[in-house]
Motif scaffolding. Structure first.
Motif, PDB file in Angstrom:
ATOM      1  N   THR A  48     -58.541  19.114 121.947  1.00 47.29           N
ATOM      2  CA  THR A  48     -59.309  20.251 121.441  1.00 47.29           C
ATOM      3  C   THR A  48     -59.243  20.324 119.925  1.00 47.29           C
ATOM      4  OG1 THR A  48     -58.934  21.546 123.446  1.00 47.29           O
ATOM      5  CG2 THR A  48     -59.514  22.777 121.465  1.00 47.29           C
ATOM      6  N   VAL A  49     -58.027  20.171 119.378  1.00 50.39           N
ATOM      7  CA  VAL A  49     -57.839  20.246 117.926  1.00 50.39           C
ATOM      8  C   VAL A  49     -58.573  19.106 117.244  1.00 50.39           C
ATOM      9  CG1 VAL A  49     -56.152  20.246 116.058  1.00 50.39           C
ATOM     10  CG2 VAL A  49     -55.613  21.384 118.211  1.00 50.39           C
ATOM     11  N   ARG A  78     -45.092  19.669 116.774  1.00 50.25           N
ATOM     12  CA  ARG A  78     -46.213  19.684 115.830  1.00 50.25           C
ATOM     13  C   ARG A  78     -45.947  20.555 114.613  1.00 50.25           C
ATOM     14  NH1 ARG A  78     -51.598  19.955 119.555  1.00 50.25           N
ATOM     15  NH2 ARG A  78     -50.355  21.475 120.676  1.00 50.25           N
ATOM     16  N   LYS A  79     -44.994  21.467 114.704  1.00 56.77           N
ATOM     17  CA  LYS A  79     -44.706  22.315 113.547  1.00 56.77           C
ATOM     18  C   LYS A  79     -44.033  21.534 112.428  1.00 56.77           C
ATOM     19  CE  LYS A  79     -42.888  25.836 115.934  1.00 56.77           C
ATOM     20  NZ  LYS A  79     -42.264  27.147 116.205  1.00 56.77           N
ATOM     21  N   VAL A  80     -43.626  20.286 112.691  1.00 57.78           N
ATOM     22  CA  VAL A  80     -43.074  19.447 111.631  1.00 57.78           C
ATOM     23  C   VAL A  80     -44.099  19.283 110.520  1.00 57.78           C
ATOM     24  CG1 VAL A  80     -42.337  17.103 111.032  1.00 57.78           C
ATOM     25  CG2 VAL A  80     -41.434  18.200 113.074  1.00 57.78           C
ATOM     26  N   ILE A  81     -45.367  19.068 110.884  1.00 59.59           N
ATOM     27  CA  ILE A  81     -46.413  18.893 109.882  1.00 59.59           C
ATOM     28  C   ILE A  81     -46.537  20.141 109.023  1.00 59.59           C
ATOM     29  CG2 ILE A  81     -48.887  18.521 109.517  1.00 59.59           C
ATOM     30  CD1 ILE A  81     -48.955  16.932 112.086  1.00 59.59           C
ATOM     31  N   ALA A  82     -46.634  21.296 109.672  1.00 61.27           N
ATOM     32  CA  ALA A  82     -46.786  22.545 108.930  1.00 61.27           C
ATOM     33  C   ALA A  82     -45.579  22.800 108.032  1.00 61.27           C
ATOM     34  CB  ALA A  82     -46.982  23.707 109.898  1.00 61.27           C
ATOM     35  N   ILE A 107     -60.849  17.651  97.820  1.00 57.95           N
ATOM     36  CA  ILE A 107     -61.133  17.634  99.252  1.00 57.95           C
ATOM     37  C   ILE A 107     -59.938  17.094 100.033  1.00 57.95           C
ATOM     38  CG2 ILE A 107     -62.639  16.685 101.047  1.00 57.95           C
ATOM     39  CD1 ILE A 107     -63.891  18.853  99.235  1.00 57.95           C
ATOM     40  N   ALA A 108     -59.220  16.134  99.461  1.00 53.95           N
ATOM     41  CA  ALA A 108     -58.028  15.601 100.132  1.00 53.95           C
ATOM     42  C   ALA A 108     -56.994  16.693 100.337  1.00 53.95           C
ATOM     43  CB  ALA A 108     -57.438  14.451  99.312  1.00 53.95           C
ATOM     44  N   HIS A 109     -56.755  17.505  99.300  1.00 57.31           N
ATOM     45  CA  HIS A 109     -55.804  18.615  99.439  1.00 57.31           C
ATOM     46  C   HIS A 109     -56.313  19.645 100.446  1.00 57.31           C
ATOM     47  CE1 HIS A 109     -52.564  17.933  96.532  1.00 57.31           C
ATOM     48  NE2 HIS A 109     -53.457  17.306  95.796  1.00 57.31           N
ATOM     49  N   ALA A 110     -57.629  19.869 100.448  1.00 59.55           N
ATOM     50  CA  ALA A 110     -58.201  20.821 101.398  1.00 59.55           C
ATOM     51  C   ALA A 110     -58.003  20.334 102.837  1.00 59.55           C
ATOM     52  CB  ALA A 110     -59.693  21.018 101.103  1.00 59.55           C
ATOM     53  N   ILE A 111     -58.188  19.036 103.057  1.00 61.11           N
ATOM     54  CA  ILE A 111     -58.009  18.481 104.402  1.00 61.11           C
ATOM     55  C   ILE A 111     -56.557  18.608 104.845  1.00 61.11           C
ATOM     56  CG2 ILE A 111     -58.019  16.329 105.747  1.00 61.11           C
ATOM     57  CD1 ILE A 111     -60.539  15.517 104.207  1.00 61.11           C
ATOM     58  N   LEU A 112     -55.624  18.333 103.922  1.00 57.49           N
ATOM     59  CA  LEU A 112     -54.205  18.476 104.264  1.00 57.49           C
ATOM     60  C   LEU A 112     -53.871  19.913 104.624  1.00 57.49           C
ATOM     61  CD1 LEU A 112     -52.259  16.270 101.683  1.00 57.49           C
ATOM     62  CD2 LEU A 112     -52.707  15.804 104.090  1.00 57.49           C
ATOM     63  N   GLY A 113     -54.401  20.856 103.847  1.00 55.64           N
ATOM     64  CA  GLY A 113     -54.157  22.267 104.153  1.00 55.64           C
ATOM     65  C   GLY A 113     -54.731  22.648 105.501  1.00 55.64           C
ATOM     66  N   MET A 114     -55.893  22.100 105.813  1.00 56.71           N
ATOM     67  CA  MET A 114     -56.522  22.388 107.092  1.00 56.71           C
ATOM     68  C   MET A 114     -55.687  21.837 108.252  1.00 56.71           C
ATOM     69  SD  MET A 114     -60.318  21.261 108.368  1.00 56.71           S
ATOM     70  CE  MET A 114     -59.847  19.530 108.299  1.00 56.71           C
ATOM     71  N   VAL A 115     -55.210  20.598 108.100  1.00 57.51           N
ATOM     72  CA  VAL A 115     -54.386  19.997 109.149  1.00 57.51           C
ATOM     73  C   VAL A 115     -53.085  20.777 109.321  1.00 57.51           C
ATOM     74  CG1 VAL A 115     -53.060  17.937 109.790  1.00 57.51           C
ATOM     75  CG2 VAL A 115     -55.380  17.693 108.900  1.00 57.51           C
ATOM     76  N   GLU A 116     -52.492  21.200 108.188  1.00 56.10           N
ATOM     77  CA  GLU A 116     -51.263  21.999 108.238  1.00 56.10           C
ATOM     78  C   GLU A 116     -51.470  23.273 109.048  1.00 56.10           C
ATOM     79  OE1 GLU A 116     -48.810  24.886 105.166  1.00 56.10           O
ATOM     80  OE2 GLU A 116     -50.153  23.361 104.368  1.00 56.10           O
ATOM     81  N   GLN A 117     -52.518  24.019 108.725  1.00 53.63           N
ATOM     82  CA  GLN A 117     -52.771  25.285 109.420  1.00 53.63           C
ATOM     83  C   GLN A 117     -53.203  25.058 110.859  1.00 53.63           C
ATOM     84  OE1 GLN A 117     -52.147  28.439 108.356  1.00 53.63           O
ATOM     85  NE2 GLN A 117     -51.128  27.352 106.704  1.00 53.63           N
ATOM     86  N   ALA A 118     -53.959  23.981 111.089  1.00 56.87           N
ATOM     87  CA  ALA A 118     -54.387  23.670 112.449  1.00 56.87           C
ATOM     88  C   ALA A 118     -53.191  23.328 113.325  1.00 56.87           C
ATOM     89  CB  ALA A 118     -55.387  22.512 112.439  1.00 56.87           C
ATOM     90  N   ALA A 119     -52.239  22.567 112.774  1.00 60.74           N
ATOM     91  CA  ALA A 119     -51.042  22.206 113.535  1.00 60.74           C
ATOM     92  C   ALA A 119     -50.234  23.454 113.881  1.00 60.74           C
ATOM     93  CB  ALA A 119     -50.188  21.229 112.731  1.00 60.74           C
ATOM     94  N   HIS A 169     -51.409  26.606 114.094  1.00 60.57           N
ATOM     95  CA  HIS A 169     -52.158  27.399 115.068  1.00 60.57           C
ATOM     96  C   HIS A 169     -52.127  26.748 116.448  1.00 60.57           C
ATOM     97  CE1 HIS A 169     -55.234  29.943 116.804  1.00 60.57           C
ATOM     98  NE2 HIS A 169     -55.925  28.869 117.135  1.00 60.57           N
ATOM     99  N   ALA A 170     -52.255  25.423 116.491  1.00 57.40           N
ATOM    100  CA  ALA A 170     -52.244  24.716 117.769  1.00 57.40           C
ATOM    101  C   ALA A 170     -50.911  24.897 118.481  1.00 57.40           C
ATOM    102  CB  ALA A 170     -52.523  23.226 117.548  1.00 57.40           C
ATOM    103  N   GLU A 171     -49.828  24.899 117.700  1.00 57.41           N
ATOM    104  CA  GLU A 171     -48.501  25.079 118.288  1.00 57.41           C
ATOM    105  C   GLU A 171     -48.371  26.479 118.878  1.00 57.41           C
ATOM    106  OE1 GLU A 171     -44.624  24.400 119.483  1.00 57.41           O
ATOM    107  OE2 GLU A 171     -46.069  22.955 118.709  1.00 57.41           O
ATOM    108  N   ARG A 172     -48.801  27.489 118.126  1.00 52.91           N
ATOM    109  CA  ARG A 172     -48.692  28.872 118.602  1.00 52.91           C
ATOM    110  C   ARG A 172     -49.602  29.135 119.794  1.00 52.91           C
ATOM    111  NH1 ARG A 172     -49.788  33.180 114.262  1.00 52.91           N
ATOM    112  NH2 ARG A 172     -51.597  31.831 113.957  1.00 52.91           N
ATOM    113  N   SER A 173     -50.798  28.539 119.758  1.00 52.53           N
ATOM    114  CA  SER A 173     -51.796  28.808 120.796  1.00 52.53           C
ATOM    115  C   SER A 173     -51.754  27.807 121.942  1.00 52.53           C
ATOM    116  CB  SER A 173     -53.200  28.801 120.170  1.00 52.53           C
ATOM    117  OG  SER A 173     -53.273  29.724 119.110  1.00 52.53           O
ATOM    118  N   ARG A 174     -50.852  26.830 121.826  1.00 55.96           N
ATOM    119  CA  ARG A 174     -50.701  25.792 122.849  1.00 55.96           C
ATOM    120  C   ARG A 174     -52.025  25.075 123.130  1.00 55.96           C
ATOM    121  NH1 ARG A 174     -45.706  26.249 124.923  1.00 55.96           N
ATOM    122  NH2 ARG A 174     -44.644  28.260 124.737  1.00 55.96           N
ATOM    123  N   LEU A 175     -52.728  24.737 122.053  1.00 55.76           N
ATOM    124  CA  LEU A 175     -53.970  23.988 122.189  1.00 55.76           C
ATOM    125  C   LEU A 175     -53.670  22.511 122.392  1.00 55.76           C
ATOM    126  CD1 LEU A 175     -56.115  25.561 119.325  1.00 55.76           C
ATOM    127  CD2 LEU A 175     -56.152  26.138 121.759  1.00 55.76           C
TER     128      LEU A 175
END
Length: 206
Positions: free
Chosen positions: A190-191, A112-116, A166-178, A180-186
Motif C-alpha cells: 500500500t505504501v 520500519r521506525k528505524v528509517i524515521a 527534491i531529494a530532501h523532499a523525497i527523504l522527508g516523505m519516506v521518513e513520514q510515510a514510514a 505513519h505506516a508503522e502507526r497505522s499498520r499499513l
C-alpha cells in the motif's frame, strides 16, 4: 566498574573489549531510539540495555546526542547500501525510483521506525545544539539527487526541478510515510503504490 577497567585495558584484549562494548551500546541505542524516541531515551537507559556501566557509555560517547548521531550514521549507511544499487540500475527512471522506494521500505521491515528515527532532524528534536557539519541524511540526499540529476540530464525527468531540493523532499516523505505506516499498520504494498505513484507523477515530463 569491571567493564570500565576492562575497556581501558591496554593491548588487544582492551581493544576487543572496547569494540564489543561500543557495538552493544549502539545496538541498545538503536532499539531504544526506535521504541521510545529521542527525548524519552537517556544515556543510563542505553547503558542498562547494553548491560554495561554508565561510565562505559561515556568512554565511547560524549552524550545522548553523540550516540544518536552514531546510530543515525550507521542506519543511514545501511539504507544507502540498500538503495544505491536500485538507483544506479540501467532501467527507465521511473523503475529506478520504484525500486529504490521498494528497497528503502523493505529495509528493516519489522522495524520500519528505524528509517524515521535515523532521518530525524536534530535541529528540531534538540534545539540549540547545532547541526553536525554533514548530517547522516545528507549522504542519502546526495545520492538521491545524483540519480535525479542523471534523469534530468537524460531528458527523462522535468528539467525545472532542483534535484537536491527534491531529494530532501523525497527523504522527508519516506521518513513520514514510514512513521505513519508503522502507526497505522499499513502494508508495504500500500505504501509503495502510493509513494511511487505520487513521486513519478511529480517528476514526469508533461
Amino acid at each position: 566498574m569491571v567493564a570500565i577497567a576492562e575497556d581501558q585495558a591496554p593491548g588487544a584484549r582492551g581493544a576487543r573489549r572496547r569494540q564489543e562494548s561500543r557495538r552493544r551500546l549502539l545496538a541498545a541505542a538503536r532499539k531504544l531510539f526506535v521504541e521510545r524516541g529521542y527525548h524519552a531515551t537517556r544515556p543510563q537507559d542505553i547503558a542498562r540495555e547494553a548491560e554495561v556501566g554508565n561510565g562505559t557509555f561515556y568512554l565511547h560517547f560524549a552524550d545522548k546526542r553523540d550516540i544518536f548521531l552514531a546510530f543515525a550514521e550507521e542506519a543511514c549507511a545501511e539504507i544507502e547500501a540498500a538503495i544505491l544499487g536500485p538507483l544506479n540500475e540501467d532501467v527507465p527512471w521511473h523503475q529506478r525510483i520504484l525500486n529504490a522506494l521498494k528497497a528503502s521500505l523493505a529495509f528493516e521491515e519489522s522495524e520500519r521506525k528505524v528509517i524515521a528515527a535515523a532521518l530525524m532532524d536534530l535541529s528540531i528534536i534538540d534545539p540549540g545544539s547545532g547541526e553536525p557539519t554533514v548530517r547522516p541524511r545528507d549522504r542519502l540526499a546526495r545520492i538521491t539527487a545524483k540519480a535525479l540529476q542523471d534523469g534530468i540530464d537524460r531528458g527523462e525527468i522535468r528539467a525545472d526541478l532542483d534535484a537536491e531540493l527534491i531529494a530532501h523532499a523525497i527523504l522527508g516523505m519516506v521518513e513520514q510515510a514510514a512513521y505513519h505506516a508503522e502507526r497505522s499498520r499499513l502494508s508495504n504494498e500500500t505504501v509503495l503504490e502510493s509513494l511511487a505513484g505520487f513521486v513519478t507523477a511529480g517528476l514526469a515530463k508533461a
